[in-house]
Design a protein around this motif. Structure first.
Motif, PDB file in Angstrom:
ATOM      1  N   ILE A   1       0.837  -1.204   0.000  1.00 43.66           N
ATOM      2  CA  ILE A   1       0.000   0.000   0.000  1.00 43.66           C
ATOM      3  C   ILE A   1       0.874   1.258   0.000  1.00 43.66           C
ATOM      4  CG2 ILE A   1      -0.308   0.224   2.522  1.00 43.66           C
ATOM      5  CD1 ILE A   1      -3.244   0.939   1.932  1.00 43.66           C
ATOM      6  N   GLU A   2       2.042   1.174   0.639  1.00 48.83           N
ATOM      7  CA  GLU A   2       2.955   2.317   0.640  1.00 48.83           C
ATOM      8  C   GLU A   2       3.501   2.576  -0.752  1.00 48.83           C
ATOM      9  OE1 GLU A   2       6.280   4.080   3.612  1.00 48.83           O
ATOM     10  OE2 GLU A   2       6.535   1.952   3.106  1.00 48.83           O
ATOM     11  N   LEU A   3       3.908   1.520  -1.457  1.00 50.05           N
ATOM     12  CA  LEU A   3       4.409   1.696  -2.827  1.00 50.05           C
ATOM     13  C   LEU A   3       3.296   2.199  -3.739  1.00 50.05           C
ATOM     14  CD1 LEU A   3       6.669   1.422  -4.887  1.00 50.05           C
ATOM     15  CD2 LEU A   3       5.990  -0.968  -5.218  1.00 50.05           C
ATOM     16  N   ARG A   4       2.086   1.652  -3.564  1.00 49.67           N
ATOM     17  CA  ARG A   4       0.956   2.141  -4.354  1.00 49.67           C
ATOM     18  C   ARG A   4       0.756   3.636  -4.153  1.00 49.67           C
ATOM     19  NH1 ARG A   4      -5.071   1.541  -2.289  1.00 49.67           N
ATOM     20  NH2 ARG A   4      -4.200   3.251  -1.052  1.00 49.67           N
ATOM     21  N   ASN A   5       0.770   4.075  -2.900  1.00 48.22           N
ATOM     22  CA  ASN A   5       0.553   5.490  -2.601  1.00 48.22           C
ATOM     23  C   ASN A   5       1.655   6.370  -3.179  1.00 48.22           C
ATOM     24  OD1 ASN A   5      -1.693   4.660  -1.201  1.00 48.22           O
ATOM     25  ND2 ASN A   5      -0.866   5.058   0.840  1.00 48.22           N
TER      26      ASN A   5
ATOM     27  N   PRO B   1      -7.271   4.413  -6.749  1.00 53.39           N
ATOM     28  CA  PRO B   1      -6.168   3.455  -6.864  1.00 53.39           C
ATOM     29  C   PRO B   1      -6.647   2.028  -6.647  1.00 53.39           C
ATOM     30  CG  PRO B   1      -6.070   4.591  -4.756  1.00 53.39           C
ATOM     31  CD  PRO B   1      -7.146   5.267  -5.559  1.00 53.39           C
ATOM     32  N   VAL B   2      -5.872   1.062  -7.102  1.00 46.56           N
ATOM     33  CA  VAL B   2      -6.201  -0.335  -6.887  1.00 46.56           C
ATOM     34  C   VAL B   2      -6.252  -0.614  -5.384  1.00 46.56           C
ATOM     35  CG1 VAL B   2      -3.765  -1.057  -7.019  1.00 46.56           C
ATOM     36  CG2 VAL B   2      -5.578  -2.713  -7.469  1.00 46.56           C
ATOM     37  N   GLU B   3      -7.227  -1.398  -4.967  1.00 49.24           N
ATOM     38  CA  GLU B   3      -7.333  -1.748  -3.553  1.00 49.24           C
ATOM     39  C   GLU B   3      -6.356  -2.873  -3.220  1.00 49.24           C
ATOM     40  OE1 GLU B   3     -11.205  -2.517  -2.078  1.00 49.24           O
ATOM     41  OE2 GLU B   3     -12.084  -0.687  -2.933  1.00 49.24           O
ATOM     42  N   VAL B   4      -5.555  -2.665  -2.177  1.00 50.63           N
ATOM     43  CA  VAL B   4      -4.573  -3.662  -1.755  1.00 50.63           C
ATOM     44  C   VAL B   4      -4.647  -3.842  -0.240  1.00 50.63           C
ATOM     45  CG1 VAL B   4      -3.014  -3.100  -3.664  1.00 50.63           C
ATOM     46  CG2 VAL B   4      -2.714  -1.951  -1.451  1.00 50.63           C
ATOM     47  N   ARG B   5      -4.007  -4.903   0.247  1.00 52.17           N
ATOM     48  CA  ARG B   5      -3.967  -5.123   1.696  1.00 52.17           C
ATOM     49  C   ARG B   5      -2.923  -4.221   2.336  1.00 52.17           C
ATOM     50  NH1 ARG B   5      -0.932  -8.214   5.019  1.00 52.17           N
ATOM     51  NH2 ARG B   5      -0.015  -9.508   3.390  1.00 52.17           N
ATOM     52  N   GLY B   6      -3.264  -3.682   3.503  1.00 57.93           N
ATOM     53  CA  GLY B   6      -2.341  -2.810   4.225  1.00 57.93           C
ATOM     54  C   GLY B   6      -3.105  -1.734   4.960  1.00 57.93           C
ATOM     55  N   GLU B   7      -2.405  -1.048   5.837  1.00 58.34           N
ATOM     56  CA  GLU B   7      -3.033   0.018   6.610  1.00 58.34           C
ATOM     57  C   GLU B   7      -2.552   1.382   6.129  1.00 58.34           C
ATOM     58  OE1 GLU B   7      -2.768  -0.423  10.830  1.00 58.34           O
ATOM     59  OE2 GLU B   7      -3.396  -2.523  10.804  1.00 58.34           O
ATOM     60  N   ASP B   8      -3.453   2.330   6.160  1.00 58.81           N
ATOM     61  CA  ASP B   8      -3.141   3.707   5.781  1.00 58.81           C
ATOM     62  C   ASP B   8      -3.868   4.630   6.750  1.00 58.81           C
ATOM     63  OD1 ASP B   8      -2.280   5.930   4.440  1.00 58.81           O
ATOM     64  OD2 ASP B   8      -3.452   5.596   2.620  1.00 58.81           O
TER      65      ASP B   8
END
Length: 273
Positions: A105-109, A168-175
């Motif tokens: 999720i960090e890389l996606r962001n 953005p694409v939904e992925v596993r992780g916390e934000d």
């Protein structure tokens, strides 16, 4: 949407992230009937210039996960030197059989903030940098098949789009993103290995290969026993030394290595999004 080129972009100190990104990009390019261009930013010189992507490219962007996140010393490059133009992108992370935590999720962001629009993603497993038994042999045949599947899925999604995605694409992780994973001893005390550096045995022939492959440029090529720069524990020098002369003997490092090998010996699964 029109795609005229696929990009395979990665940081891959020991080659595992490269394998996954290259396979996914190749599969997408074959489905789209376009060429693949490789951008490897593993070595310091490759991170000196800005990396730009066009509006008609599909980018597969991969990094390893360190302590559950994008490696902190790569963050300035990915944040400040990568520029998209509403470019469709696929974030990919590779983890050493423990967990990718918030790395994906960090890389996606980061890619979204860079001007990319993420349409697919994947968390893959590779042999852990610290170990030859944790995730040994991975990515394996099954993992590579999933990399191809991710590439084909991303290509199909790109072709089907009539306009840019609004989310953005939904992925596993916390934000918000959680802090980096902290190893602890059996009493619960933090094990700090940030300043630990590799040692060099008498088997060293001073070939200089370890200095050439170090992603931080931290090893003295003339005297490989000297590591004046920062060590990120990628273990490229350890795993690529032809005579096995590089090693770690720090007690905290070895404790953490054995803790990981004992606690995460099960086969971790790839996750596609």
């Amino acid at each position: 949407m029109k795609i005229n080129q696929v990009r395979a972009v990665y940081f891959s100190a020991t080659g595992t992230t490269e394998k996954i990104v290259a396979a996914a990009a190749k599969a997408a390019a074959e489905q789209l009937g376009v060429p693949v261009v490789v951008s490897d930013f593993t070595l310091p010189g490759a991170r000196e210039n800005t990396l730009t992507f066009g509006a008609e490219e599909l980018v597969f962007f991969g990094v390893p996960v360190y302590a559950g996140r994008v490696p902190n010393l790569l963050m300035p490059y990915v944040r400040d030197r990568v520029k998209g133009d509403n470019t469709l992108a696929v974030p990919i992370v590779l983890f050493g059989n423990r967990n990718f935590d918030d790395g994906l999720i960090e890389l996606r962001n980061l890619l979204e903030a860079d001007g990319c629009r993420t349409i697919a993603a994947g968390g893959f497993v590779g042999e852990h940098s610290f170990s030859t038994t944790l995730g040994a042999g991975r990515p394996d045949v099954e993992d590579m098949a999933l990399a191809v599947q991710l590439g084909q899925t991303a290509a199909a999604r790109a072709k089907a789009l009539n306009e840019l995605p609004t989310a953005p694409v939904e992925v596993r992780g916390e934000d918000p993103i959680r802090p980096y994973y902290t190893p602890r001893d059996r009493a619960g005390n933090p094990v700090n290995i940030l300043k630990v550096k590799p040692k060099t045995s008498d088997a060293c022939t001073k070939c200089g290969l370890c200095a050439e492959v170090c992603p931080m440029g931290s090893i003295n090529k003339e005297n490989p026993a000297e590591v004046p720069g920062i060590c990120i524990k990628c273990c490229a020098c350890v795993k690529k030394c032809p005579v096995g002369a590089k090693y770690y003997d720090d007690a905290g490092y070895l404790y953490h290595q054995h803790e990981l090998e004992e606690g995460f010996a099960r086969r971790a699964e790839v996750e596609l999004f």
